[in-house]
Design an enzyme around this catalytic site. Sequence first.
Site, short mmCIF file in Angstrom:
data_model
loop_
_atom_site.label_atom_id
_atom_site.label_comp_id
_atom_site.label_asym_id
_atom_site.label_seq_id
_atom_site.Cartn_x
_atom_site.Cartn_y
_atom_site.Cartn_z
N ASP A 21 10.68 -21.17 0.53
CA ASP A 21 11.04 -20.17 -0.48
C ASP A 21 10.12 -20.30 -1.68
O ASP A 21 10.05 -21.36 -2.29
CB ASP A 21 12.51 -20.41 -0.88
CG ASP A 21 12.94 -19.50 -2.01
OD1 ASP A 21 12.29 -18.45 -2.22
OD2 ASP A 21 13.93 -19.84 -2.70
N ASN A 23 10.20 -18.18 -4.48
CA ASN A 23 10.67 -17.63 -5.77
C ASN A 23 12.09 -18.04 -6.14
O ASN A 23 12.71 -17.44 -7.01
CB ASN A 23 10.55 -16.09 -5.76
CG ASN A 23 11.42 -15.48 -4.67
OD1 ASN A 23 12.00 -16.20 -3.85
ND2 ASN A 23 11.53 -14.17 -4.66
N ASP A 25 15.03 -17.80 -4.75
CA ASP A 25 16.26 -17.06 -4.44
C ASP A 25 17.00 -17.67 -3.24
O ASP A 25 17.99 -17.11 -2.77
CB ASP A 25 15.98 -15.57 -4.23
CG ASP A 25 15.10 -15.32 -3.01
OD1 ASP A 25 14.67 -16.30 -2.36
OD2 ASP A 25 14.83 -14.14 -2.71
N ASP A 29 10.20 -16.90 2.38
CA ASP A 29 9.49 -15.63 2.24
C ASP A 29 8.02 -15.76 2.65
O ASP A 29 7.55 -16.85 2.97
CB ASP A 29 9.62 -15.10 0.81
CG ASP A 29 9.39 -16.21 -0.21
OD1 ASP A 29 8.39 -16.92 -0.08
OD2 ASP A 29 10.25 -16.40 -1.11
N ASP A 98 7.11 -10.02 15.33
CA ASP A 98 8.17 -9.94 16.34
C ASP A 98 8.42 -8.46 16.63
O ASP A 98 8.70 -7.68 15.72
CB ASP A 98 9.43 -10.60 15.77
CG ASP A 98 10.27 -11.25 16.84
OD1 ASP A 98 10.47 -10.61 17.89
OD2 ASP A 98 10.73 -12.39 16.64
N ASP A 200 10.67 -9.06 21.78
CA ASP A 200 12.08 -9.44 21.81
C ASP A 200 12.87 -8.76 22.93
O ASP A 200 12.72 -7.56 23.15
CB ASP A 200 12.68 -9.03 20.45
CG ASP A 200 14.10 -9.48 20.26
OD1 ASP A 200 14.31 -10.69 20.13
OD2 ASP A 200 15.01 -8.62 20.25
N GLU A 257 9.85 -12.15 25.68
CA GLU A 257 11.09 -12.91 25.88
C GLU A 257 11.69 -12.40 27.19
O GLU A 257 12.56 -11.54 27.19
CB GLU A 257 12.05 -12.69 24.71
CG GLU A 257 13.24 -13.63 24.78
CD GLU A 257 14.38 -13.26 23.84
OE1 GLU A 257 15.18 -14.15 23.54
OE2 GLU A 257 14.50 -12.10 23.42
N HIS A 330 14.46 -20.37 17.63
CA HIS A 330 15.51 -20.01 16.67
C HIS A 330 16.82 -19.61 17.34
O HIS A 330 17.80 -19.33 16.65
CB HIS A 330 15.01 -18.85 15.80
CG HIS A 330 14.86 -17.58 16.59
ND1 HIS A 330 13.92 -17.45 17.60
CD2 HIS A 330 15.54 -16.42 16.56
CE1 HIS A 330 14.04 -16.24 18.13
NE2 HIS A 330 15.02 -15.60 17.53
N ASP A 331 16.83 -19.54 18.66
CA ASP A 331 18.06 -19.19 19.40
C ASP A 331 18.67 -20.39 20.11
O ASP A 331 19.60 -20.23 20.90
CB ASP A 331 17.75 -18.13 20.47
CG ASP A 331 17.40 -16.79 19.86
OD1 ASP A 331 17.90 -16.48 18.77
OD2 ASP A 331 16.63 -16.04 20.50
#
Length: 555
Positions: A21, A23, A25, A29, A98, A200, A257, A330-331
């Site tokens: 990150d 910034n 928040d 990013d 993606d 995907d 995928e 990530h899955d």
Amino acid sequence: MKKQWWHEKVAYQIYPKSFMDSNGDGIGDIQGIISKLDYLEKLGIDILWISPVFQSPMVDNGYDISDYYAIDPMFGTMDDMDQLITEAKKKNISILMDLVVNHCSSEHPWFQEAMKNPEGPYGEFFYIKDGKDGKAPTNWRSYFGGSVWEKLPGHDNKFYLHSFAKEQPDLNWENPLVREKIYEMICWWLEKGLGGFRIDAIMNIKKDLTWENLPADGPDGMADVYKVSQRVSGIEKFLMEMKERCFDPYDAFSIGEAMFLKEDNIKNFIGENGYFSSIFAFEPCHAYRKGKNYKEYVWPQPFKEWREETFHNQKIIGNTGFEANIIENHDQPRGASLFIPEEDYGFHSISALATILMCQRGLPFLYQGQEIGMCNRRWKLSEFDDLETMSQYQVAVEAGYSSNQALEICRHHSRDNARTPMQWNDKEYAGFTAGIPWLPVNENYKEINVEKQEVQYGSVLNFYRRLIAFRKSEKYKEILTYGDFKPLYQEEESIFAYTRELEEKKLVLICNFSGQPAEITLTEDYENVIFVNYQQTTMIGKKLQMKPYEVVVLE
Ligand code: GLC
Ligand code: CA
């Protein structure tokens, strides 16, 4: 085999929300990614896949796109994206985005128009069907649970199809106009200088247009929607068209995928003129699930099944093409947690797993944090964010598990395990953000983090660097890329071993993947020990005495 620019490369996946990150928040990013390009270059990464950063309501963390031509403000701007592509290129790193085109977001203008007027042209962009006596048109179950059909808001007896969440309506690939729009968009992005795309959920784009019910496979009377895609034919027309129209003209790298491929289809998918450059090898990661239903899953991954699936995959792919070898994404849960029993987790087990992965035939594909040995987190139920985890929990409770048991199942399997913030240092929130992270950091960040591992020669991170350098070294890259793969010592309980052979050259990898010592009698002579994860290799005559999780590569 005709050589391609990506054959000898090593790839890395970034889950942008959790990488860095810039910034404060609490959300990773694009500028955060740019700030870590030096780190990725030093690791030896050539191809970077970025999970979706397009404009999105974020119901499924960006896998629900409402504008394919815009960057979500959460991640930055189009200028940031252009800068990322340019900066990466200076380091010879190609960016993959993606490509989520099985479905879009229900907030995409196409769907908004379809809702207003399902009989109009945008109605044809989706699968909108009349219900049967007020009920859903088929009994197909979506990937995230519940029916694939949702009532079209404002219309009595009309339903639209969504293979995933109801906020992810499936696009109608039968409609040539939809395909045109998709191809146009792909080419627009490739014009910007992308290296290519990860594609995907692509096996879902062909539907069964007879709209028949399938035999129920659960007490809800429904059947998993993936079974539909396994039954139908005709997807090849779409995939070939996309390849010829979009990927070929740009010499783009495309990785699908794609799961559940039949053996005789491999050539069509990743052969010399296949639809894709590569596909992911999911089977070895899913060995614990194979042929089992949810309740019978074993944890951690049973060694023999994993080895068997790996050997099987290598055999059926042979020299046809290149699969991408992974231990996590990530899955999935974290690879270190899935493959290694908790009591054995440590430098040797993680480095052994890494070496087994990296020396196989295929494209090594890392996931952020894998290179420092990040592992699963111990979650409270209220801390989970992922919508699939919610449905996993529900399914487990409905199947009669206590709430504690259901939680334990989610702790093992939740996709959120892979999505906790990247652990950069031992400062607050692991140096990921100056604010409050959107998902909790793993408590072990003081022990497991990049900064700490930077300065230790014997860290997992530095091991990965050496391993990648080995894979890409002038001397061995040919054989590690193109060499034939053959299993070895399969009769041994805990030994993962194979050879790579190219012309006169031969490498042998032997790993004792267990917490106990083991002894192996070598069947051949060797000249050099070229890669190890212990300082000393003990060889007595032809007997290799292996320490727990020792791996050696011999020449
Ligand atoms: C793919 C993605 C996953 C997403 C799903 C729907 O499987 O990897 O994260 O939820 O497709 O787009
Ligand atoms: Ca941010």
